[in-house]
Motif scaffolding. Structure first.
Motif, PDB file in Angstrom:
ATOM      1  N   ALA A  32       0.826  -1.201   0.000  1.00  0.00           N
ATOM      2  CA  ALA A  32       0.000   0.000   0.000  1.00  0.00           C
ATOM      3  C   ALA A  32       0.866   1.259   0.000  1.00  0.00           C
ATOM      4  N   PHE A  33       1.935   1.264   0.775  1.00  0.00           N
ATOM      5  CA  PHE A  33       2.833   2.424   0.821  1.00  0.00           C
ATOM      6  C   PHE A  33       3.496   2.643  -0.532  1.00  0.00           C
ATOM      7  N   ARG A  34       3.933   1.561  -1.159  1.00  0.00           N
ATOM      8  CA  ARG A  34       4.586   1.672  -2.469  1.00  0.00           C
ATOM      9  C   ARG A  34       3.606   2.218  -3.509  1.00  0.00           C
ATOM     10  N   ALA A  35       2.368   1.745  -3.475  1.00  0.00           N
ATOM     11  CA  ALA A  35       1.357   2.235  -4.419  1.00  0.00           C
ATOM     12  C   ALA A  35       1.067   3.715  -4.186  1.00  0.00           C
ATOM     13  N   GLN A  36       0.970   4.113  -2.920  1.00  0.00           N
ATOM     14  CA  GLN A  36       0.711   5.521  -2.616  1.00  0.00           C
ATOM     15  C   GLN A  36       1.885   6.395  -3.045  1.00  0.00           C
ATOM     16  N   SER A  37       3.103   5.942  -2.828  1.00  0.00           N
ATOM     17  CA  SER A  37       4.264   6.740  -3.231  1.00  0.00           C
ATOM     18  C   SER A  37       4.353   6.838  -4.753  1.00  0.00           C
ATOM     19  N   ASP A  38       3.944   5.792  -5.462  1.00  0.00           N
ATOM     20  CA  ASP A  38       3.901   5.861  -6.928  1.00  0.00           C
ATOM     21  C   ASP A  38       2.880   6.894  -7.387  1.00  0.00           C
ATOM     22  N   ARG A  39       1.733   6.952  -6.711  1.00  0.00           N
ATOM     23  CA  ARG A  39       0.723   7.965  -7.064  1.00  0.00           C
ATOM     24  C   ARG A  39       1.239   9.372  -6.801  1.00  0.00           C
ATOM     25  N   TRP A  40       1.930   9.576  -5.667  1.00  0.00           N
ATOM     26  CA  TRP A  40       2.490  10.901  -5.359  1.00  0.00           C
ATOM     27  C   TRP A  40       3.527  11.298  -6.405  1.00  0.00           C
ATOM     28  N   ALA A  41       4.369  10.360  -6.783  1.00  0.00           N
ATOM     29  CA  ALA A  41       5.394  10.649  -7.788  1.00  0.00           C
ATOM     30  C   ALA A  41       4.738  11.014  -9.118  1.00  0.00           C
ATOM     31  N   ALA A  42       3.677  10.328  -9.470  1.00  0.00           N
ATOM     32  CA  ALA A  42       2.975  10.642 -10.717  1.00  0.00           C
ATOM     33  C   ALA A  42       2.310  12.018 -10.631  1.00  0.00           C
ATOM     34  N   ASP A  43       1.739  12.339  -9.481  1.00  0.00           N
ATOM     35  CA  ASP A  43       1.111  13.648  -9.301  1.00  0.00           C
ATOM     36  C   ASP A  43       2.131  14.777  -9.390  1.00  0.00           C
ATOM     37  N   LEU A  44       3.347  14.516  -8.942  1.00  0.00           N
ATOM     38  CA  LEU A  44       4.396  15.541  -8.962  1.00  0.00           C
ATOM     39  C   LEU A  44       5.198  15.521 -10.264  1.00  0.00           C
ATOM     40  N   ASP A  45       4.798  14.679 -11.200  1.00  0.00           N
ATOM     41  CA  ASP A  45       5.508  14.520 -12.477  1.00  0.00           C
ATOM     42  C   ASP A  45       6.967  14.112 -12.282  1.00  0.00           C
ATOM     43  N   LEU A  46       7.218  13.274 -11.297  1.00  0.00           N
ATOM     44  CA  LEU A  46       8.564  12.758 -11.066  1.00  0.00           C
ATOM     45  C   LEU A  46       8.776  11.527 -11.939  1.00  0.00           C
ATOM     46  N   ILE A  47      10.034  11.244 -12.236  1.00  0.00           N
ATOM     47  CA  ILE A  47      10.346  10.047 -13.010  1.00  0.00           C
ATOM     48  C   ILE A  47      11.174   9.104 -12.155  1.00  0.00           C
ATOM     49  N   ARG A  48      11.200   7.855 -12.554  1.00  0.00           N
ATOM     50  CA  ARG A  48      11.991   6.851 -11.841  1.00  0.00           C
ATOM     51  C   ARG A  48      13.460   6.980 -12.238  1.00  0.00           C
ATOM     52  N   ARG A  49      14.317   6.443 -11.394  1.00  0.00           N
ATOM     53  CA  ARG A  49      15.769   6.494 -11.609  1.00  0.00           C
ATOM     54  C   ARG A  49      16.130   5.871 -12.954  1.00  0.00           C
ATOM     55  N   GLU A  50      15.495   4.741 -13.312  1.00  0.00           N
ATOM     56  CA  GLU A  50      15.818   4.069 -14.569  1.00  0.00           C
ATOM     57  C   GLU A  50      15.513   4.975 -15.762  1.00  0.00           C
ATOM     58  N   GLU A  51      14.362   5.647 -15.717  1.00  0.00           N
ATOM     59  CA  GLU A  51      13.995   6.551 -16.806  1.00  0.00           C
ATOM     60  C   GLU A  51      14.986   7.697 -16.898  1.00  0.00           C
ATOM     61  N   PHE A  52      15.409   8.223 -15.750  1.00  0.00           N
ATOM     62  CA  PHE A  52      16.370   9.314 -15.728  1.00  0.00           C
ATOM     63  C   PHE A  52      17.692   8.881 -16.344  1.00  0.00           C
ATOM     64  N   GLU A  53      18.154   7.702 -15.992  1.00  0.00           N
ATOM     65  CA  GLU A  53      19.433   7.213 -16.527  1.00  0.00           C
ATOM     66  C   GLU A  53      19.366   7.036 -18.044  1.00  0.00           C
ATOM     67  N   VAL A  54      18.230   6.553 -18.559  1.00  0.00           N
ATOM     68  CA  VAL A  54      18.064   6.394 -20.006  1.00  0.00           C
ATOM     69  C   VAL A  54      18.108   7.754 -20.689  1.00  0.00           C
ATOM     70  N   LEU A  55      17.384   8.718 -20.148  1.00  0.00           N
ATOM     71  CA  LEU A  55      17.380  10.061 -20.731  1.00  0.00           C
ATOM     72  C   LEU A  55      18.763  10.702 -20.659  1.00  0.00           C
ATOM     73  N   LYS A  56      19.454  10.485 -19.564  1.00  0.00           N
ATOM     74  CA  LYS A  56      20.798  11.032 -19.391  1.00  0.00           C
ATOM     75  C   LYS A  56      21.742  10.474 -20.469  1.00  0.00           C
ATOM     76  N   ALA A  57      21.645   9.179 -20.741  1.00  0.00           N
ATOM     77  CA  ALA A  57      22.477   8.563 -21.778  1.00  0.00           C
ATOM     78  C   ALA A  57      22.121   9.104 -23.162  1.00  0.00           C
ATOM     79  N   GLU A  58      20.827   9.287 -23.415  1.00  0.00           N
ATOM     80  CA  GLU A  58      20.411   9.832 -24.706  1.00  0.00           C
ATOM     81  C   GLU A  58      20.926  11.254 -24.897  1.00  0.00           C
ATOM     82  N   VAL A  59      20.875  12.070 -23.864  1.00  0.00           N
ATOM     83  CA  VAL A  59      21.374  13.445 -23.961  1.00  0.00           C
ATOM     84  C   VAL A  59      22.876  13.439 -24.216  1.00  0.00           C
TER      85      VAL A  59
END
Length: 75
Positions: A32-59
């Motif tokens: 339940a905590f993990r699901a709630q934190s995922d919702r908060w991250a989505a509401d704040l337009d945050l991205i996951r570490r994996e997505e950030f690393e992919v974008l960083k490599a592309e840049v």
């Protein structure tokens, strides 16, 4: 775990059941905590570490390509 005393046998069974319930409740709370934190991250337009690393490599790749194009244009 059989003993001579049926009361102790029942207490052992109840204790085992309580431990099982506590473990299940802990897992449920974690889920339940993990699901709630995922919702908060989505509401704040945050991205996951994996997505950030992919974008960083592309840049980094795009910057290298731009630098190569600039150097071939100048040369």
């Amino acid at each position: 775990m059989q003993s001579q005393n049926p009361f102790l046998d029942e207490m052992a069974k109840l204790t085992q059941a309580a431990v099982g319930l506590a473990q299940a409740a802990g897992e449920e709370a974690k889920t339940a905590f993990r699901a709630q934190s995922d919702r908060w991250a989505a509401d704040l337009d945050l991205i996951r570490r994996e997505e950030f690393e992919v974008l960083k490599a592309e840049v980094a790749t795009l910057r290298a390509e731009i630098a190569a194009l600039k150097s071939s244009k100048d040369g």
